[in-house]
Design a protein around this motif. Structure first.
Motif, PDB file in Angstrom:
ATOM      1  N   ALA A   1      61.883 -12.676 -22.831  1.00  0.00           N
ATOM      2  CA  ALA A   1      62.145 -11.275 -22.504  1.00  0.00           C
ATOM      3  C   ALA A   1      62.521 -11.086 -21.038  1.00  0.00           C
ATOM      4  CB  ALA A   1      60.920 -10.427 -22.831  1.00  0.00           C
ATOM      5  N   GLY A   2      62.427 -12.134 -20.235  1.00  0.00           N
ATOM      6  CA  GLY A   2      62.730 -12.019 -18.806  1.00  0.00           C
ATOM      7  C   GLY A   2      61.593 -11.456 -17.990  1.00  0.00           C
ATOM      8  N   ASP A   3      60.397 -11.298 -18.596  1.00  0.00           N
ATOM      9  CA  ASP A   3      59.242 -10.771 -17.872  1.00  0.00           C
ATOM     10  C   ASP A   3      58.453 -11.912 -17.240  1.00  0.00           C
ATOM     11  OD1 ASP A   3      60.096  -8.387 -18.902  1.00  0.00           O
ATOM     12  OD2 ASP A   3      58.621  -8.377 -20.556  1.00  0.00           O
ATOM     13  N   VAL A   4      57.581 -11.533 -16.301  1.00  0.00           N
ATOM     14  CA  VAL A   4      56.742 -12.507 -15.602  1.00  0.00           C
ATOM     15  C   VAL A   4      55.289 -12.102 -15.778  1.00  0.00           C
ATOM     16  CG1 VAL A   4      56.161 -13.552 -13.381  1.00  0.00           C
ATOM     17  CG2 VAL A   4      58.545 -12.999 -13.914  1.00  0.00           C
ATOM     18  N   VAL A   5      54.442 -13.079 -16.185  1.00  0.00           N
ATOM     19  CA  VAL A   5      53.016 -12.835 -16.372  1.00  0.00           C
ATOM     20  C   VAL A   5      52.250 -13.623 -15.310  1.00  0.00           C
ATOM     21  CG1 VAL A   5      51.045 -13.040 -17.929  1.00  0.00           C
ATOM     22  CG2 VAL A   5      53.281 -12.442 -18.835  1.00  0.00           C
ATOM     23  N   GLU A   6      51.342 -12.931 -14.595  1.00  0.00           N
ATOM     24  CA  GLU A   6      50.523 -13.578 -13.569  1.00  0.00           C
ATOM     25  C   GLU A   6      49.050 -13.320 -13.890  1.00  0.00           C
ATOM     26  OE1 GLU A   6      52.028 -13.039  -9.368  1.00  0.00           O
ATOM     27  OE2 GLU A   6      53.122 -11.402 -10.369  1.00  0.00           O
ATOM     28  N   ARG A   7      48.246 -14.320 -13.594  1.00  0.00           N
ATOM     29  CA  ARG A   7      46.798 -14.152 -13.748  1.00  0.00           C
ATOM     30  C   ARG A   7      46.245 -13.735 -12.385  1.00  0.00           C
ATOM     31  NH1 ARG A   7      42.784 -18.346 -16.910  1.00  0.00           N
ATOM     32  NH2 ARG A   7      40.855 -17.115 -16.723  1.00  0.00           N
ATOM     33  N   THR A   8      45.690 -12.532 -12.339  1.00  0.00           N
ATOM     34  CA  THR A   8      45.311 -11.958 -11.041  1.00  0.00           C
ATOM     35  C   THR A   8      43.834 -11.630 -10.953  1.00  0.00           C
ATOM     36  OG1 THR A   8      45.881  -9.763 -11.888  1.00  0.00           O
ATOM     37  CG2 THR A   8      47.614 -10.978 -10.722  1.00  0.00           C
ATOM     38  N   GLY A   9      43.045 -12.127 -11.859  1.00  0.00           N
ATOM     39  CA  GLY A   9      41.635 -11.763 -11.863  1.00  0.00           C
ATOM     40  C   GLY A   9      40.890 -12.212 -10.632  1.00  0.00           C
ATOM     41  N   ALA A  10      41.341 -13.270  -9.984  1.00  0.00           N
ATOM     42  CA  ALA A  10      40.642 -13.769  -8.796  1.00  0.00           C
ATOM     43  C   ALA A  10      41.278 -13.286  -7.500  1.00  0.00           C
ATOM     44  CB  ALA A  10      40.614 -15.295  -8.820  1.00  0.00           C
ATOM     45  N   ALA A  11      42.370 -12.509  -7.568  1.00  0.00           N
ATOM     46  CA  ALA A  11      43.080 -12.061  -6.371  1.00  0.00           C
ATOM     47  C   ALA A  11      42.844 -10.573  -6.151  1.00  0.00           C
ATOM     48  CB  ALA A  11      44.568 -12.333  -6.523  1.00  0.00           C
TER      49      ALA A  11
ATOM     50  N   GLY B   1      42.033  -5.884 -12.859  1.00  0.00           N
ATOM     51  CA  GLY B   1      43.326  -6.277 -13.389  1.00  0.00           C
ATOM     52  C   GLY B   1      43.384  -7.775 -13.554  1.00  0.00           C
ATOM     53  N   ASP B   2      43.101  -8.253 -14.763  1.00  0.00           N
ATOM     54  CA  ASP B   2      43.042  -9.703 -15.003  1.00  0.00           C
ATOM     55  C   ASP B   2      44.433 -10.331 -15.051  1.00  0.00           C
ATOM     56  OD1 ASP B   2      40.215  -9.651 -15.239  1.00  0.00           O
ATOM     57  OD2 ASP B   2      40.404  -8.919 -17.298  1.00  0.00           O
ATOM     58  N   PHE B   3      45.411  -9.603 -15.591  1.00  0.00           N
ATOM     59  CA  PHE B   3      46.781 -10.112 -15.671  1.00  0.00           C
ATOM     60  C   PHE B   3      47.736  -9.007 -15.218  1.00  0.00           C
ATOM     61  CE2 PHE B   3      44.354 -12.416 -18.879  1.00  0.00           C
ATOM     62  CZ  PHE B   3      44.708 -13.730 -18.621  1.00  0.00           C
ATOM     63  N   LEU B   4      48.893  -9.445 -14.729  1.00  0.00           N
ATOM     64  CA  LEU B   4      49.918  -8.502 -14.297  1.00  0.00           C
ATOM     65  C   LEU B   4      51.247  -8.935 -14.908  1.00  0.00           C
ATOM     66  CD1 LEU B   4      50.320  -5.982 -12.559  1.00  0.00           C
ATOM     67  CD2 LEU B   4      51.002  -7.483 -10.672  1.00  0.00           C
ATOM     68  N   LEU B   5      51.831  -8.020 -15.704  1.00  0.00           N
ATOM     69  CA  LEU B   5      53.114  -8.271 -16.339  1.00  0.00           C
ATOM     70  C   LEU B   5      54.195  -7.492 -15.590  1.00  0.00           C
ATOM     71  CD1 LEU B   5      54.809  -9.377 -18.775  1.00  0.00           C
ATOM     72  CD2 LEU B   5      54.302  -7.215 -19.924  1.00  0.00           C
ATOM     73  N   THR B   6      55.157  -8.225 -14.993  1.00  0.00           N
ATOM     74  CA  THR B   6      56.276  -7.603 -14.286  1.00  0.00           C
ATOM     75  C   THR B   6      57.483  -7.629 -15.204  1.00  0.00           C
ATOM     76  OG1 THR B   6      55.385  -8.377 -12.168  1.00  0.00           O
ATOM     77  CG2 THR B   6      57.701  -7.661 -12.218  1.00  0.00           C
TER      78      THR B   6
ATOM     79  N   LEU C   1      66.120  -4.454 -16.910  1.00  0.00           N
ATOM     80  CA  LEU C   1      65.831  -3.341 -17.811  1.00  0.00           C
ATOM     81  C   LEU C   1      65.476  -2.073 -17.052  1.00  0.00           C
ATOM     82  CD1 LEU C   1      63.644  -5.195 -20.492  1.00  0.00           C
ATOM     83  CD2 LEU C   1      66.077  -4.623 -20.611  1.00  0.00           C
ATOM     84  N   CYS C   2      65.196  -2.224 -15.767  1.00  0.00           N
ATOM     85  CA  CYS C   2      64.743  -1.078 -14.969  1.00  0.00           C
ATOM     86  C   CYS C   2      65.734  -0.729 -13.856  1.00  0.00           C
ATOM     87  CB  CYS C   2      63.381  -1.383 -14.354  1.00  0.00           C
ATOM     88  SG  CYS C   2      62.162  -1.985 -15.519  1.00  0.00           S
ATOM     89  N   ASN C   3      66.952  -1.194 -13.982  1.00  0.00           N
ATOM     90  CA  ASN C   3      67.963  -0.964 -12.941  1.00  0.00           C
ATOM     91  C   ASN C   3      67.473  -1.410 -11.558  1.00  0.00           C
ATOM     92  OD1 ASN C   3      69.814   0.094 -14.752  1.00  0.00           O
ATOM     93  ND2 ASN C   3      69.068   2.187 -14.489  1.00  0.00           N
ATOM     94  N   GLY C   4      66.788  -2.556 -11.538  1.00  0.00           N
ATOM     95  CA  GLY C   4      66.332  -3.137 -10.280  1.00  0.00           C
ATOM     96  C   GLY C   4      64.983  -2.647  -9.828  1.00  0.00           C
ATOM     97  N   ALA C   5      64.403  -1.691 -10.486  1.00  0.00           N
ATOM     98  CA  ALA C   5      63.092  -1.180 -10.075  1.00  0.00           C
ATOM     99  C   ALA C   5      61.999  -2.184 -10.442  1.00  0.00           C
ATOM    100  CB  ALA C   5      62.833   0.163 -10.734  1.00  0.00           C
ATOM    101  N   GLU C   6      60.911  -2.195  -9.684  1.00  0.00           N
ATOM    102  CA  GLU C   6      59.764  -3.076  -9.965  1.00  0.00           C
ATOM    103  C   GLU C   6      58.779  -2.299 -10.822  1.00  0.00           C
ATOM    104  OE1 GLU C   6      56.591  -6.004  -7.677  1.00  0.00           O
ATOM    105  OE2 GLU C   6      57.760  -4.558  -6.530  1.00  0.00           O
ATOM    106  N   LEU C   7      58.664  -2.734 -12.046  1.00  0.00           N
ATOM    107  CA  LEU C   7      57.817  -2.027 -13.021  1.00  0.00           C
ATOM    108  C   LEU C   7      56.769  -3.011 -13.537  1.00  0.00           C
ATOM    109  CD1 LEU C   7      57.658   0.787 -14.288  1.00  0.00           C
ATOM    110  CD2 LEU C   7      58.987  -0.099 -16.203  1.00  0.00           C
ATOM    111  N   ARG C   8      55.494  -2.570 -13.501  1.00  0.00           N
ATOM    112  CA  ARG C   8      54.386  -3.472 -13.854  1.00  0.00           C
ATOM    113  C   ARG C   8      53.519  -2.891 -14.964  1.00  0.00           C
ATOM    114  NH1 ARG C   8      52.028  -4.931  -7.820  1.00  0.00           N
ATOM    115  NH2 ARG C   8      53.882  -6.033  -7.009  1.00  0.00           N
ATOM    116  N   VAL C   9      52.924  -3.827 -15.702  1.00  0.00           N
ATOM    117  CA  VAL C   9      51.893  -3.491 -16.712  1.00  0.00           C
ATOM    118  C   VAL C   9      50.665  -4.315 -16.388  1.00  0.00           C
ATOM    119  CG1 VAL C   9      51.227  -3.523 -19.144  1.00  0.00           C
ATOM    120  CG2 VAL C   9      53.578  -2.953 -18.507  1.00  0.00           C
ATOM    121  N   VAL C  10      49.531  -3.645 -16.104  1.00  0.00           N
ATOM    122  CA  VAL C  10      48.293  -4.359 -15.808  1.00  0.00           C
ATOM    123  C   VAL C  10      47.540  -4.584 -17.121  1.00  0.00           C
ATOM    124  CG1 VAL C  10      46.956  -2.260 -15.389  1.00  0.00           C
ATOM    125  CG2 VAL C  10      46.219  -4.432 -14.379  1.00  0.00           C
TER     126      VAL C  10
END
Length: 427
Positions: free
Chosen positions: A234-244, A254-259, A264-273
């Motif tokens: 899908a071109g998305d990026v998943v990061e594990r952020t529970g320790a950061a 926020g254990d994970f962060l999906l960018t 799909l967002c016309n260059g905007a940075e859109l996240r799902v925690v």
């Protein structure tokens, strides 16, 4: 005719020989002398050489005549005796028949016979048998057979004090059912103790797992792999952020962060925690933690993933509450399709939260797709309730769930197509 006289010839002493001797079938006659004038004249007329044969024939004829005469005498005697026997037998038979007739009349006569009187005495309407049977089965007499049977059966079967009632009373000490009841109660008590022990052990294990950081880490490890599979392609990026740390000071929520893919967002940075919840929370706590996670990770939408034992009621397999997406994943039997649909739903909410004009998104079609997903979720919950309450239709409901899951994925894909470049032209 003169009587013939046979005079044996006397022989000189000392020994007088045997005159007639029989040896087998032969008769020997010696020194025979016969004095008869006419017979002597008859024999004298014969030549001397033929006289011996003549005497032999005469002796043979005479013996046969004497034999036949003796037999005739015996037959006449037998006939006379037999006739006398027949007369005596007839007389005896007549007397016996007369006596038998008298005996039969005395015993079997229609009116005065001994047998009819005896049968009438015992079997008649007033006979002894009728009286005996009447007394035996007279219900009004306690000493009759019916009365005794009633008394005996009443002792065993009538009333609470009967023998049968005592035997079947489970509360009566010493009855067979009392022992059976005691054994059943003991069995149920042991079973209850066993079930209570198993439940206590299960609760203890669940509580320990809820308090254990290792359990949370295991659940997060499982979700990390599943989220990576869901974001792949899908071109998305998943990061594990529970320790950061995040944007909020001293906050690691926020254990994970999906960018989401910027294309799909016309260059905007859109996240799902994404929050992995392996402990039970109230609705207020869930809303508070998801709101805090969104602020800490600067996310547009929060996705909470629960283990089945800690999931709120009514969100299985996933749902949208208070603007957040909620999902249930069983660590023992993870369903990648459910998690993938929940992630894609969260992405849609995040994309819809952007400035619609700036992003070039058709809001009507996106909101219609999201509304359709909510409708499918409501149907999914309804089918799940049917699956829980109607065991007989479990197979049909499970098939419906599979079809519904495919419909939900199709709805999500349709919504994603609306936010893709050129999505306005999609039918």
């Amino acid at each position: 005719m003169e009587t013939a006289q046979i005079v044996p010839l006397r022989v000189a002493p000392p020994v007088e020989p045997e005159t007639v001797r029989v040896d087998g079938e032969t008769i020997f006659v010696e020194q025979l002398k016969l004095s008869d004038r006419s017979l002597a004249a008859f024999v004298a007329q014969r030549p001397p050489e033929g006289r011996v044969e003549l005497i032999e024939r005469a002796l043979r004829v005479g013996l046969h005549a004497l034999q036949d005469a003796g037999t005739s005498l015996d037959v006449d005697f037998v006939r006379r005796e037999f006739d006398a026997l027949i007369e005596r037998s007839s007389s005896v038979s007549e007397r016996a028949a007369h006596e038998l007739d008298q005996v039969l009349r005395a015993n079997f006569g229609d009116q005065d016979g001994r047998l009819p009187r005896t049968l009438e005495k015992f079997l008649g309407d007033r006979g002894q048998l009728n009286r005996f049977v009447g007394e035996l089965f007279d219900e009004s007499k306690r000493d009759s057979a019916i009365g005794r049977m009633r008394t005996l059966l009443g002792t065993y079967f009538d009333g609470d004090a009967s023998r049968l009632a005592q035997l079947l009373d489970p509360t009566r000490l010493g009855s067979p059912l009392h022992q059976f009841r005691t054994e059943i109660n003991q069995g149920f008590e042991k079973l209850n103790e066993r079930l209570a022990a198993l439940e206590a052990a299960s609760l203890a294990r669940n509580a320990e797992r809820s308090r254990s950081a290792a359990k949370g880490i295991d659940f997060e490890d499982l979700l990390e792999g599943m989220l990576a599979d869901a974001a792949r392609g899908a071109g998305d990026v998943v990061e594990r952020t529970g320790a950061a740390g995040g944007d909020v000071i001293r906050s690691k929520k926020g254990d994970f962060l999906l960018t989401i893919d910027p294309q799909l967002c016309n260059g905007a940075e859109l996240r799902v925690v994404i929050e992995a919840k392996n402990r039970r929370l109230s609705w207020r706590e869930i809303r508070q933690e998801l709101d805090d996670a969104k602020r800490n990770r600067a996310a547009a939408v929060a996705l909470a993933i629960f283990a089945p034992e800690h999931a709120p009621t009514g969100i299985t397999p996933f749902d949208v509450r208070y603007g957040h997406v909620l999902c249930v994943v069983d660590p023992d039997d993870p369903d990648e399709a459910t998690l993938s649909a929940a992630v894609r739903l969260a992405r849609l909410y995040a994309i819809a939260s952007l400035a619609i004009e700036a992003a070039g998104i058709d809001p009507t079609r996106v909101l219609a797709a999201i509304a359709a997903i909510k409708t499918e979720l409501d149907r999914l919950r309804s089918l799940k309730m049917q699956l829980t309450s109607i065991a007989k239709t479990a197979n049909e409901v499970s098939g419906g769930l599979d079809q519904l899951r495919e419909a939900i994925v199709a709805r999500v894909a349709d919504a994603e197509a609306q936010v893709a470049p050129g999505g306005k032209e999609t039918a």
